[in-house]
Design a protein around this motif. Structure first.
Motif, PDB file in Angstrom:
ATOM      1  N   SER A   1      48.661  59.583  40.187  1.00 50.45           N
ATOM      2  CA  SER A   1      47.268  59.779  39.772  1.00 50.45           C
ATOM      3  C   SER A   1      46.461  60.531  40.838  1.00 50.45           C
ATOM      4  CB  SER A   1      46.612  58.428  39.474  1.00 50.45           C
ATOM      5  OG  SER A   1      46.640  57.576  40.625  1.00 50.45           O
TER       6      SER A   1
ATOM      7  N   ILE B   1      51.413  63.798  30.146  1.00 52.47           N
ATOM      8  CA  ILE B   1      50.985  62.407  30.288  1.00 52.47           C
ATOM      9  C   ILE B   1      49.672  62.219  29.524  1.00 52.47           C
ATOM     10  CG2 ILE B   1      50.242  60.615  31.911  1.00 52.47           C
ATOM     11  CD1 ILE B   1      51.992  61.897  34.023  1.00 52.47           C
ATOM     12  N   LYS B   2      49.540  61.111  28.805  1.00 47.53           N
ATOM     13  CA  LYS B   2      48.322  60.832  28.060  1.00 47.53           C
ATOM     14  C   LYS B   2      47.112  60.801  29.000  1.00 47.53           C
ATOM     15  CE  LYS B   2      50.203  60.386  23.985  1.00 47.53           C
ATOM     16  NZ  LYS B   2      49.915  61.354  22.906  1.00 47.53           N
TER      17      LYS B   2
ATOM     18  N   GLU C   1      45.364  67.459  27.916  1.00 46.02           N
ATOM     19  CA  GLU C   1      46.533  66.726  27.445  1.00 46.02           C
ATOM     20  C   GLU C   1      47.375  67.622  26.541  1.00 46.02           C
ATOM     21  OE1 GLU C   1      47.259  62.857  24.576  1.00 46.02           O
ATOM     22  OE2 GLU C   1      45.529  62.844  25.927  1.00 46.02           O
TER      23      GLU C   1
ATOM     24  N   GLY D   1      44.435  59.168  29.051  1.00 49.05           N
ATOM     25  CA  GLY D   1      43.946  57.857  29.436  1.00 49.05           C
ATOM     26  C   GLY D   1      44.676  57.247  30.618  1.00 49.05           C
ATOM     27  N   ARG D   2      45.826  57.811  31.006  1.00 45.44           N
ATOM     28  CA  ARG D   2      46.623  57.275  32.115  1.00 45.44           C
ATOM     29  C   ARG D   2      46.458  58.073  33.400  1.00 45.44           C
ATOM     30  NH1 ARG D   2      52.461  57.599  29.999  1.00 45.44           N
ATOM     31  NH2 ARG D   2      52.878  56.817  32.095  1.00 45.44           N
ATOM     32  N   TRP D   3      45.728  59.166  33.360  1.00 48.04           N
ATOM     33  CA  TRP D   3      45.641  60.046  34.519  1.00 48.04           C
ATOM     34  C   TRP D   3      45.055  59.361  35.756  1.00 48.04           C
ATOM     35  CZ3 TRP D   3      43.390  65.091  31.886  1.00 48.04           C
ATOM     36  CH2 TRP D   3      44.394  65.637  31.069  1.00 48.04           C
ATOM     37  N   ASP D   4      44.226  58.364  35.559  1.00 46.39           N
ATOM     38  CA  ASP D   4      43.553  57.729  36.697  1.00 46.39           C
ATOM     39  C   ASP D   4      44.328  56.554  37.289  1.00 46.39           C
ATOM     40  OD1 ASP D   4      41.365  59.454  36.730  1.00 46.39           O
ATOM     41  OD2 ASP D   4      40.289  58.279  35.226  1.00 46.39           O
ATOM     42  N   TRP D   5      45.425  56.138  36.640  1.00 47.76           N
ATOM     43  CA  TRP D   5      46.123  54.976  37.181  1.00 47.76           C
ATOM     44  C   TRP D   5      47.649  55.090  37.190  1.00 47.76           C
ATOM     45  CZ3 TRP D   5      49.501  52.758  33.769  1.00 47.76           C
ATOM     46  CH2 TRP D   5      49.261  52.981  32.408  1.00 47.76           C
ATOM     47  N   THR D   6      48.208  56.091  36.509  1.00 46.37           N
ATOM     48  CA  THR D   6      49.661  56.231  36.473  1.00 46.37           C
ATOM     49  C   THR D   6      50.204  56.679  37.828  1.00 46.37           C
ATOM     50  OG1 THR D   6      51.487  57.201  35.208  1.00 46.37           O
ATOM     51  CG2 THR D   6      49.650  58.666  35.784  1.00 46.37           C
TER      52      THR D   6
END
Length: 396
Positions: free
Chosen positions: A366, A355-356, A380, A358-363
Motif C-alpha cells: 500500500s 487490485i481493487k 482500477e 478499496g484495498r489500495w490503502d491497506w493491502t
C-alpha cells in the motif's frame, strides 16, 4: 406504495430521476403491469434502467425488496435425475380448489417434509415432488404458487429471475475480457483526423439529416475517411506479485494488438518498477531489453502511456539506488526517479491497477501504491476504471 423500493434502487447505485419514477407510477395506473410481479419486474427494468451495465444492480435490489433470496435444503441427486428425465406435460383447464397460494414459510416446510417422505419417482398428481400434475413442487405441471425443481420453468417468479443475476457480467465494475478491452480502447479514436482524399465514407448522421430535409427521399452524404493519430505506449508489470493477474494482462495485450484503430503501438515489460531497461517480452530475461533512455529518445511526447501493474513492492525497490531485484541490472537511479522521467516526457500517462481500489490503502504494498499514485493518476482495472483512465488520456 413502492417509495422504499425507490430509495433501495438509489442506494444500490441506480441513477433514477423523479420523472422516471413518476413515469413508472403512471404506467402502473394504466395497468401495464397486469397485476403480475413478473410483468412489474420487466416494466420497472424497462423504465428505470438506462444501460445494461445496471441490470445486475437492479436485479439485486429487486430480489432484496421483494422477499429476498431464499434457499432450500440440498436436493438429493437421485431426485434431480427423476425430475430431469420426466417429460410428462399436463395442461388443466380448471384448477382444483386445494391449489391455493401458500405462505412462503409454509411452502418451504412442505417441501422439506416431502423430501423426507418421498422415496420414488412420481409423475402427475397433486402431492409428491414430480413432473406434471398440479403439485406445488416439481416441474412440467401447473400451480400458481410453488417451487420449481428441475426441468424448465414455465411460470418462473420475478424474484427467482432477479435472484439468478443473469446480467452480473454486464456490470461496469467487473474485470474485463478481450472484447470489453477492445470496446474500451476504441474510445481513443476520438483523436482522429480527416485524410486528404476523396469522400468515400458514408456519413450516417448527415445522411439522416439530409434525407429528412429532402422530404424523406433518400439522400446519401459522404465524407473523407478518418485516420487515427493516437500513438500508445503500453508498459506491463510482469511476474512476481502480478502472476495472479497474468491471464487478465494477456487479454489486455491481445485486445490492444488486435485493435486496428491506433496509429502506432509499442509494448514493453518491467518487473515491479521501471529502471534503466524495459524488457521486450513478458519473461523479463537478461538481454531481452532496450534502454529506457532509448524509448525517451525515439518515442515522441505525443505517445499516450498506460502502465499496468499492481504497484506492490518493497519501498527499497522504489526508492533506493540498486533497489532492482535483478542482480545483473544494478540501477544507478531509484525507480521513483524513472517514473518521474516518464511523467515529464509524456504528459498523458495513467496507471491501471488490477487490485481493487478499496484495498489500495491497506493491502501489501500500500505504501508504494500510494507513492505511485502521487506520480500518475491510478485507476482500477475494471470497465469503469478503464473508461475513466481513457477519458483522462483524452483531456486536452
Amino acid at each position: 406504495m413502492f417509495i422504499e423500493f425507490f430509495y433501495l434502487l438509489r442506494a444500490k447505485g441506480l441513477s433514477i430521476s423523479l420523472d422516471e419514477w413518476l413515469c413508472l407510477i403512471k404506467a402502473l395506473d394504466k395497468g401495464l403491469a397486469m397485476n403480475s410481479l413478473m410483468e412489474f419486474y420487466y416494466l420497472c427494468r424497462n423504465i428505470l434502467v438506462k444501460t445494461e451495465s445496471d441490470y445486475d444492480k437492479f436485479d439485486m435490489a429487486f430480489a432484496e425488496y421483494f422477499q429476498g433470496i431464499q434457499t432450500v435444503d440440498e436436493i438429493p441427486e437421485e431426485l434431480w435425475n427423476w425430475l430431469s428425465a420426466g417429460e410428462l406435460e399436463r395442461e388443466l383447464d380448471d384448477m382444483p380448489a386445494w391449489a391455493r397460494e401458500y405462505d412462503f414459510d409454509e411452502l418451504m416446510e412442505m417441501f422439506r417434509q416431502r423430501l423426507a417422505e418421498q422415496d420414488e419417482k412420481h409423475d402427475g398428481g397433486n402431492y409428491w415432488i414430480g413432473t406434471g400434475g398440479t403439485s406445488a413442487m416439481g416441474h412440467g405441471g401447473y400451480n400458481p404458487a410453488g417451487i420449481r425443481v428441475g426441468g424448465h420453468g414455465r411460470h418462473q417468479s420475478a424474484v427467482k429471475v432477479a435472484g439468478e443475476r443473469n446480467f452480473k457480467d454486464f456490470r461496469q465494475d467487473t474485470a474485463l475480457d478481450i472484447r470489453q478491452f477492445q470496446m474500451a480502447f476504441r474510445k481513443l479514436r476520438q483523436f482522429s483526423t480527416r485524410v486528404e482524399t476523396e469522400k468515400t465514407e458514408l456519413d450516417i448522421e448527415a445522411t439522416i439529416d439530409a434525407t429528412c430535409n429532402n422530404a424523406g427521399m433518400l439522400k446519401l452524404v459522404y465524407e473523407k475517411p478518418r485516420k487515427n493519430t493516437v500513438k500508445l505506449l503500453l508498459l506491463i508489470d510482469s511476474d512476481g506479485s502480478m502472476a495472479p493477474y497474468s491471464s487478465l494482462c494477456n487479454q489486455l495485450f491481445q485486445a490492444v494488438h488486435q485493435s486496428t484503430h491506433l496509429k502506432d503501438l509499442k509494448t514493453y515489460y518491467f518487473h515491479n518498477c521501471i529502471y534503466d531497461h524495459l524488457f521486450t517480452d513478458p519473461f523479463c530475461r537478461r538481454g531481452d531489453w532496450i534502454p529506457t533512455d532509448w524509448v525517451f529518445g525515439n518515442l515522441d511526447s505525443e505517445y499516450k502511456v498506460i502502465f499496468v501493474g499492481d504497484g506492490a513492492m518493497s519501498p527499497y525497490e522504489l526508492l533506493a539506488v540498486g533497489g532492482n531485484q535483478d542482480w545483473y541490472a544494478y540501477n544507478e537511479e531509484p525507480g521513483i526517479a524513472w517514473l518521474h522521467k516518464f511523467r515529464q516526457r509524456y504528459k498523458k500517462c495513467i496507471w491501471l491497477n488490477p487490485i481493487k481500489e478499496g484495498r489500495w490503502d491497506w493491502t501489501y504494498g500500500s505504501r508504494t501504491i500510494n507513492m505511485i499514485r502521487e506520480v500518475f493518476p491510478m485507476f482500477e482495472l475494471t470497465l469503469d476504471g478503464l473508461d475513466k483512465g481513457i477519458q483522462k488520456l483524452l483531456v486536452r
